[in-house]
Design a protein around this motif. Structure first.
Motif, PDB file in Angstrom:
ATOM      1  N   HIS A 146       0.774  -1.106  -0.177  1.00  0.00           N
ATOM      2  CA  HIS A 146      -0.092  -0.207   0.050  1.00  0.00           C
ATOM      3  C   HIS A 146       1.165   1.227   0.114  1.00  0.00           C
ATOM      4  N   HIS A 147       0.620   2.223  -0.870  1.00  0.00           N
ATOM      5  CA  HIS A 147       1.558   3.384  -1.044  1.00  0.00           C
ATOM      6  C   HIS A 147       1.483   4.430   0.117  1.00  0.00           C
ATOM      7  N   HIS A 148       0.534   4.128   1.088  1.00  0.00           N
ATOM      8  CA  HIS A 148       0.462   4.882   2.569  1.00  0.00           C
ATOM      9  C   HIS A 148       1.271   4.360   3.485  1.00  0.00           C
ATOM     10  N   VAL A 149       1.729   3.040   3.335  1.00  0.00           N
ATOM     11  CA  VAL A 149       2.661   2.461   4.381  1.00  0.00           C
ATOM     12  C   VAL A 149       4.025   2.980   4.480  1.00  0.00           C
ATOM     13  N   VAL A 150       4.601   3.490   5.533  1.00  0.00           N
ATOM     14  CA  VAL A 150       5.933   4.102   5.543  1.00  0.00           C
ATOM     15  C   VAL A 150       6.749   3.024   6.305  1.00  0.00           C
ATOM     16  N   ALA A 151       6.213   2.526   7.224  1.00  0.00           N
ATOM     17  CA  ALA A 151       7.352   1.546   7.840  1.00  0.00           C
ATOM     18  C   ALA A 151       6.431   0.501   8.693  1.00  0.00           C
ATOM     19  N   HIS A 152       7.269  -0.522   9.277  1.00  0.00           N
ATOM     20  CA  HIS A 152       6.371  -1.490   9.898  1.00  0.00           C
ATOM     21  C   HIS A 152       7.420  -2.270  10.745  1.00  0.00           C
ATOM     22  N   ARG A 153       6.864  -2.764  12.003  1.00  0.00           N
ATOM     23  CA  ARG A 153       7.720  -3.548  12.752  1.00  0.00           C
ATOM     24  C   ARG A 153       6.728  -4.973  13.237  1.00  0.00           C
ATOM     25  N   LYS A 154       7.455  -5.996  13.640  1.00  0.00           N
ATOM     26  CA  LYS A 154       6.850  -7.049  14.348  1.00  0.00           C
ATOM     27  C   LYS A 154       6.955  -6.668  15.939  1.00  0.00           C
ATOM     28  N   ILE A 155       5.774  -7.101  16.563  1.00  0.00           N
ATOM     29  CA  ILE A 155       5.527  -6.956  18.013  1.00  0.00           C
ATOM     30  C   ILE A 155       5.305  -8.332  18.528  1.00  0.00           C
ATOM     31  N   GLU A 156       4.892  -8.195  19.861  1.00  0.00           N
ATOM     32  CA  GLU A 156       4.491  -9.297  20.636  1.00  0.00           C
ATOM     33  C   GLU A 156       3.321  -9.792  19.966  1.00  0.00           C
ATOM     34  N   ASN A 157       3.128 -11.297  20.153  1.00  0.00           N
ATOM     35  CA  ASN A 157       1.827 -12.024  19.564  1.00  0.00           C
ATOM     36  C   ASN A 157       1.893 -12.054  18.125  1.00  0.00           C
ATOM     37  N   GLY A 158       3.042 -11.960  17.434  1.00  0.00           N
ATOM     38  CA  GLY A 158       2.892 -12.104  16.024  1.00  0.00           C
ATOM     39  C   GLY A 158       2.339 -11.071  15.298  1.00  0.00           C
TER      40      GLY A 158
END
Length: 287
Positions: free
Chosen positions: A239-251
């Protein structure tokens, strides 16, 4: 609006080190405060050193007030006030003796301004600097930076060691510094609440590279953070509005969007601060 500072495609490598500053570009418009945010070792101090001419750069162009900065450009350096997280002043003397030294160093030393800030910050004139608390030392460094007619301030953790009252005092002074629209500030701080209070623009740096440049109000009013399951994230990763992501707890996956209107059910917008954005950008991955 004219620029106080322009850094274009700055690169710097160190011998025997894997770290490198890569293609760093940023601008400080007149009358603005730019918050420079990143973890220790991200490249903030290296960038500042290149701007000040204390470090040789490998590539790139740095202009201060429209003039190209070189390591030997002393006249241009007169217009820059600097505050480091540890006091770079002789410690075996008093403020009274320090001022005599500073008068000889700076051509545009303003005694009246210096005395104003010493009084405002309630600093003792006859106490040796080595006996100052860290907070007092930081306030003195700010007073010096503001007392030689500087037009650009480079602040590296300038509010470190200050209690909440002292930080508010210094932040008010910094906001007043840029009010005439002819000056600018580049400020790094791990206390992101301080940056949130006074910065106009935010520049996030990670591993020697700029990962996000954004107006503070745009970040707080238009950006958004949402959380979803990993399988759901895979459907929106491009999606072109996604800047960044990271995995957190519980998958689960935490996502930074540059447009909160783009978040559709079942995703929900979550309350966030600049600290939350910083953590996501530093610990996560860009799209």
């Amino acid at each position: 609006m004219t620029a106080i500072l322009e850094v274009n495609h700055l690169s710097k490598r160190y011998k025997k080190s894997e770290f490198a500053l890569r293609d760093v570009s940023l601008t400080i418009p007149s009358g603005s405060i730019v918050g420079f945010i990143g973890q220790n070792g991200a490249g903030k101090s290296t960038t500042m050193g290149a701007v000040l001419g204390t470090l040789y750069k490998d590539q790139g162009v740095i202009r201060v007030f429209g003039q190209e900065m070189h390591t030997d450009n002393q006249l241009l350096k007169e217009d820059i006030g600097v505050v480091y997280d540890d006091m770079k002043l002789p410690k075996a003397i008093t403020i009274k003796k320090l001022e005599k030294v500073l008068k000889r160093i700076y051509k545009c030393w303003n005694q009246r301004t210096f005395h104003h800030y010493i009084k405002l910050f309630n600093l003792p004139n006859d106490k040796k600097l080595q006996d100052f608390s860290r907070g007092m030392s930081m306030k003195l460094s700010v007073a010096v930076a503001l007392s030689h007619e500087a037009k650009l301030l480079i602040l590296d953790e300038a509010t470190a060691g200050l209690d909440p009252s002292g930080r508010e005092e210094v932040l008010d002074v910094l906001k007043a510094f840029v009010e005439n629209q002819e000056k600018g500030i580049l400020m790094s701080s791990h206390i992101t609440s301080d940056i949130e209070k006074i910065a106009d623009q935010l520049v996030f740096i990670k591993d020697g590279e700029i990962v996000l440049k954004v107006e503070k109000e745009e970040l707080l009013n238009s950006y958004a953070i949402a959380t979803c399951e990993e399988k759901q994230y895979k459907k929106i990763v491009n999606h072109h509005h996604v800047v960044a992501h990271r995995k957190i707890e519980n998958g689960e996956v935490q996502i930074l969007f540059n447009n909160r209107e783009a978040i559709l059910p079942p995703l929900e917008v979550q309350p966030f601060s600049i600290d939350d954005v910083t953590l996501l950008l530093m610990k996560g991955e860009k799209r």
